[in-house]
Enzyme design. Structure first.
Site, PDB file in Angstrom:
ATOM      1  N   ASP A  25      18.374  41.346  26.206  1.00  0.00           N
ATOM      2  CA  ASP A  25      19.027  42.582  26.662  1.00  0.00           C
ATOM      3  C   ASP A  25      17.963  43.610  27.017  1.00  0.00           C
ATOM      4  O   ASP A  25      17.196  44.034  26.148  1.00  0.00           O
ATOM      5  CB  ASP A  25      19.938  43.096  25.526  1.00  0.00           C
ATOM      6  N   ASP A  29      22.387  47.805  25.638  1.00  0.00           N
ATOM      7  CA  ASP A  29      23.846  47.879  25.447  1.00  0.00           C
ATOM      8  C   ASP A  29      24.376  46.746  24.571  1.00  0.00           C
ATOM      9  O   ASP A  29      25.585  46.595  24.389  1.00  0.00           O
ATOM     10  CB  ASP A  29      24.584  47.914  26.800  1.00  0.00           C
ATOM     11  N   ASP A  33      21.098  40.559  29.847  1.00  0.00           N
ATOM     12  CA  ASP A  33      21.256  40.857  31.272  1.00  0.00           C
ATOM     13  C   ASP A  33      20.143  40.192  32.077  1.00  0.00           C
ATOM     14  O   ASP A  33      19.219  39.581  31.514  1.00  0.00           O
ATOM     15  CB  ASP A  33      21.283  42.380  31.499  1.00  0.00           C
ATOM     16  N   ASP A 102      26.167  28.623  37.923  1.00  0.00           N
ATOM     17  CA  ASP A 102      27.404  28.043  37.424  1.00  0.00           C
ATOM     18  C   ASP A 102      28.461  28.246  38.502  1.00  0.00           C
ATOM     19  O   ASP A 102      28.614  29.352  39.021  1.00  0.00           O
ATOM     20  CB  ASP A 102      27.824  28.755  36.122  1.00  0.00           C
ATOM     21  N   ASP A 210      31.737  23.757  36.812  1.00  0.00           N
ATOM     22  CA  ASP A 210      32.604  23.888  35.638  1.00  0.00           C
ATOM     23  C   ASP A 210      33.868  23.017  35.779  1.00  0.00           C
ATOM     24  O   ASP A 210      34.547  23.085  36.814  1.00  0.00           O
ATOM     25  CB  ASP A 210      33.008  25.368  35.540  1.00  0.00           C
ATOM     26  N   GLU A 281      30.573  19.180  35.350  1.00  0.00           N
ATOM     27  CA  GLU A 281      31.056  19.108  33.964  1.00  0.00           C
ATOM     28  C   GLU A 281      32.367  18.315  33.991  1.00  0.00           C
ATOM     29  O   GLU A 281      33.333  18.724  34.632  1.00  0.00           O
ATOM     30  CB  GLU A 281      31.303  20.507  33.407  1.00  0.00           C
ATOM     31  N   HIS A 354      26.699  26.071  25.480  1.00  0.00           N
ATOM     32  CA  HIS A 354      27.403  27.261  24.987  1.00  0.00           C
ATOM     33  C   HIS A 354      28.808  26.948  24.471  1.00  0.00           C
ATOM     34  O   HIS A 354      29.477  27.854  23.980  1.00  0.00           O
ATOM     35  CB  HIS A 354      27.490  28.285  26.125  1.00  0.00           C
ATOM     36  N   ASP A 355      29.254  25.702  24.610  1.00  0.00           N
ATOM     37  CA  ASP A 355      30.591  25.314  24.142  1.00  0.00           C
ATOM     38  C   ASP A 355      30.548  24.475  22.873  1.00  0.00           C
ATOM     39  O   ASP A 355      31.596  24.062  22.372  1.00  0.00           O
ATOM     40  CB  ASP A 355      31.310  24.487  25.225  1.00  0.00           C
TER      41      ASP A 355
HETATM   42  C1  NOJ Z   1      33.896  24.991  30.572  1.00  0.00           C
HETATM   43  C2  NOJ Z   1      32.974  26.102  30.209  1.00  0.00           C
HETATM   44  O1  NOJ Z   1      31.748  25.565  29.832  1.00  0.00           O
HETATM   45  C3  NOJ Z   1      33.650  26.887  29.108  1.00  0.00           C
HETATM   46  O2  NOJ Z   1      32.795  27.821  28.516  1.00  0.00           O
HETATM   47  C4  NOJ Z   1      34.872  27.546  29.692  1.00  0.00           C
HETATM   48  O3  NOJ Z   1      35.602  28.159  28.651  1.00  0.00           O
HETATM   49  C5  NOJ Z   1      35.779  26.538  30.386  1.00  0.00           C
HETATM   50  N1  NOJ Z   1      35.068  25.558  31.166  1.00  0.00           N
HETATM   51  C6  NOJ Z   1      36.711  27.242  31.321  1.00  0.00           C
HETATM   52  O4  NOJ Z   1      35.991  27.748  32.417  1.00  0.00           O
END
Ligand code: NOJ
Length: 584
Positions: A25, A29, A33, A102, A210, A281, A354-355
């Protein structure tokens, strides 16, 4: 060297994923970024990665942290400006790195102008850009059970939302703020392709796409044209199939998905100079499907993210039905994908993003005693497979899951909704929390740990998600100059891929598939053989078994490969890992 090497440059590349909200950051904030990223590029250059995949920075209401895009051609003010992004592209290129954006085009945000027009009236020209359907016959729109199909969304709600103004439902397989685009409509497809060309012309080097295997739905002749899903079946993914129908068979790898991707390839990528990267993905995708997606002759994508190994700890009830997984399961899955894509296609290699929860907490041992060694062992195994490795920010430091104490500590819509849904299904709060604290996506989203100072050097303000208190020990400043660190181990693995063709192109043979602790394999190209040996457990292994002859005098290239006891047996310490090479 293959003649078309230029087109395959990504086979020897390593990709680093930045989740911008949590990386750095610059303005205090509390949210990362683009300028923050630009200030930290030394870290990436030192690590030696070739490509940055940047999670979404586009304009967005942030219902799903930017995976709900309201303007594909602008940057959200939270992250900076388009000029900042141009600056980042320039900085990366100057340092010899590429930028992959992305691409979230299975759905837009409900705040996108396309959806605003679409929802404005039933006869708006863009009405058909999304999936609009009347209430189920005999039901009043807006009442429970009136949805056109019984599908659940990935975020534990019905997949349809009623629009009282135009008196129809719209489809969203994620949040209600993420309406599904209707790819059946050629104008939608052309609008997406034209936006992609705009980004490539601006200098970006490709796209991570995605949930791209959701873009084609099974359309039936019977109104509403989409069929109810099975309730109570095993989904394996995030859908709560105890409460809703499973849309999977009607939306995953649908009938026109390959046609669409080939069209995209022709319209967007064909004829451009080599040097681009595309990765799809693709949850719930088989090896057979992945071969179709990634066969270069078919012109779809370069590689896909498959999900089998990150679903190993999901039981029949799906993501939140957490079950144990074993080293044998992991080897079986990863090995099958190595074989399955050996002659056609290409693997993406990842253990986290990140998931997913942090890989060291999930597949390793994040106790202070074993954290670093297990982070190294997992990286050793992953990076020596055949495929393109992806490093998720912080994994190169061995960052761990966060010690979240309650639901209040979490921010992610998926976890918050899942908690409500599990309670509605009769689980206790404690049961729901046990699942959520194991799998929450927020584990991976805590701020990057740059140093031992306040907020880990991520921000001078209040971070949007609390910094993991272990940043006092686990941080970049403590590691970059320490040759024994997780960071330096990653750096060696990345350098090895760059310099050793056997790591890139060599074939793959799994050793000791039944062993419960050891993950071992050989990569072979011409006269070079590389042996990878890792103890993926917190217990010592005495004599792992038959690794083949002649390794005793081999060159140790990364890590350590055990010691020999007085009886001549190889002993592998807890989470010990190494790479050996021999020639001729
Ligand atoms: C996959 C992404 O990696 C995830 O973070 C997102 O919530 C879903 N697709 C919906 O876009």
């Amino acid at each position: 060297m293959p003649a078309d090497l230029a087109h395959d440059w990504w086979k020897s590349a390593v990709v680093y994923q930045i989740y911008p909200r949590s990386f750095a950051d610059s303005d205090g904030d509390g949210v990362g970024d683009i300028l923050g990223i630009r200030q930290r590029l030394d870290h990436l250059e030192r690590l030696g990665v070739d490509v940055v995949w940047l999670s979404p920075v586009y304009r967005s209401p942030m219902a799903d942290n930017g995976y709900d895009i309201s303007d594909y051609c602008d940057v959200d003010p939270l992250f900076g400006t388009l000029a900042d992004l141009d600056g980042l592209i320039g900085d990366l290129h100057e340092r010899g790195m590429k930028l992959v954006m992305d691409l979230v085009v299975n759905h837009t945000s409900s705040a996108h102008a396309w959806f605003q027009e679409s929802r404005s009236s039933r006869d708006n020209p863009r009405r058909d850009w999304y999936w609009w359907r009347p209430a189920r016959p005999g039901h009043r729109g807006g009442e429970p059970g009136a949805e056109p199909t019984n599908w659940g969304s990935a975020f534990s709600e019905p997949a349809w939302t009623w629009d009282p103004d135009t008196e129809e439902y719209y489809l969203h397989l994620f949040d209600a703020g993420q309406p599904e685009l209707n790819w059946e409509n050629p104008d939608v497809r052309e609008a997406v392709y034209s936006m992609m060309r705009w980004w490539l012309d601006r200098g970006v080097d490709g796209f991570r796409m995605d949930v791209i295997n959701l873009i084609s739905k099974v359309v039936t002749d019977q109104p509403p044209g989409l069929a109810d899903g099975e309730v109570g079946g095993a989904d394996g993914g995030p859908i709560d199939t105890m409460r809703y129908g499973d849309p999977g068979p009607y939306v995953l790898n649908g009938p026109r998905v390959h046609e669409y991707l080939q069209e995209m390839h022709r319209e967007v990528f064909a004829g451009r100079p080599a040097g681009l990267l595309t990765v799809g993905e693709t949850p719930a995708t088989s090896i057979e499907q992945a071969r179709l997606y990634t066969d270069p002759q078919r012109g779809e994508v370069d590689m896909v993210f498959q999900f089998e190994h990150v679903d190993l700890d999901s039981g029949p009830g799906g993501k939140w039905d957490v079950v144990p997984m074993t080293v044998r399961d992991l080897k079986e899955t990863m090995g099958r994908w190595q074989t399955g894509l050996a002659d056609v296609g290409w693997n993406s290699l990842y253990l986290g993003n990140h998931d997913q929860p942090r890989c060291v907490s999930r597949y390793g041992d994040d106790s202070p005693e074993h954290r670093a060694a297990s982070a190294k062992a997992l990286a050793t195994v992953l990076h020596l497979h055949r495929g393109t490795p992806y490093v998720y920010q912080g994994d190169e430091l061995g960052m761990t899951n966060a010690p979240f104490a309650s639901l209040d500590d979490l921010r992610d819509i998926e976890s918050l909704n899942a908690h409500r849904s599990m309670l509605a299904r009769g689980l206790t709060h404690e049961e729901a929390m046990a699942a959520i604290l194991t799998k929450a996506r927020d584990h991976a989203r805590t701020p990057m740990q740059w140093d031992a100072g306040e907020h880990a050097g991520f921000t001078t303000g209040t971070p949007w998600l609390a910094v993991n208190p272990n940043h006092q020990e686990v941080n970049a400043a403590a590691q970059v100059d320490d040759p024994e660190s997780v960071f330096c181990h990653y750096r060696q693995l990345i350098a090895l891929r760059h310099e050793e063709p056997a790591v890139v192109h060599g074939d793959f043979t799994m050793l000791l598939p039944e062993h419960e602790q050891v993950y071992a394999f050989v990569r072979r190209l011409d006269d070079t053989e590389v042996l990878v040996l890792a103890n993926l457990s917190s217990r010592e292994v005495v004599d792992p078994g038959d690794l083949g002859h002649g390794w005793d005098d081999a060159e140790l290239v990364v890590g350590t490969a055990g010691r020999t006891d007085s009886q001549g047996r190889r002993i592998l310490g807890a989470w010990e890992s190494g790479v050996l090479r021999r020639r001729g």
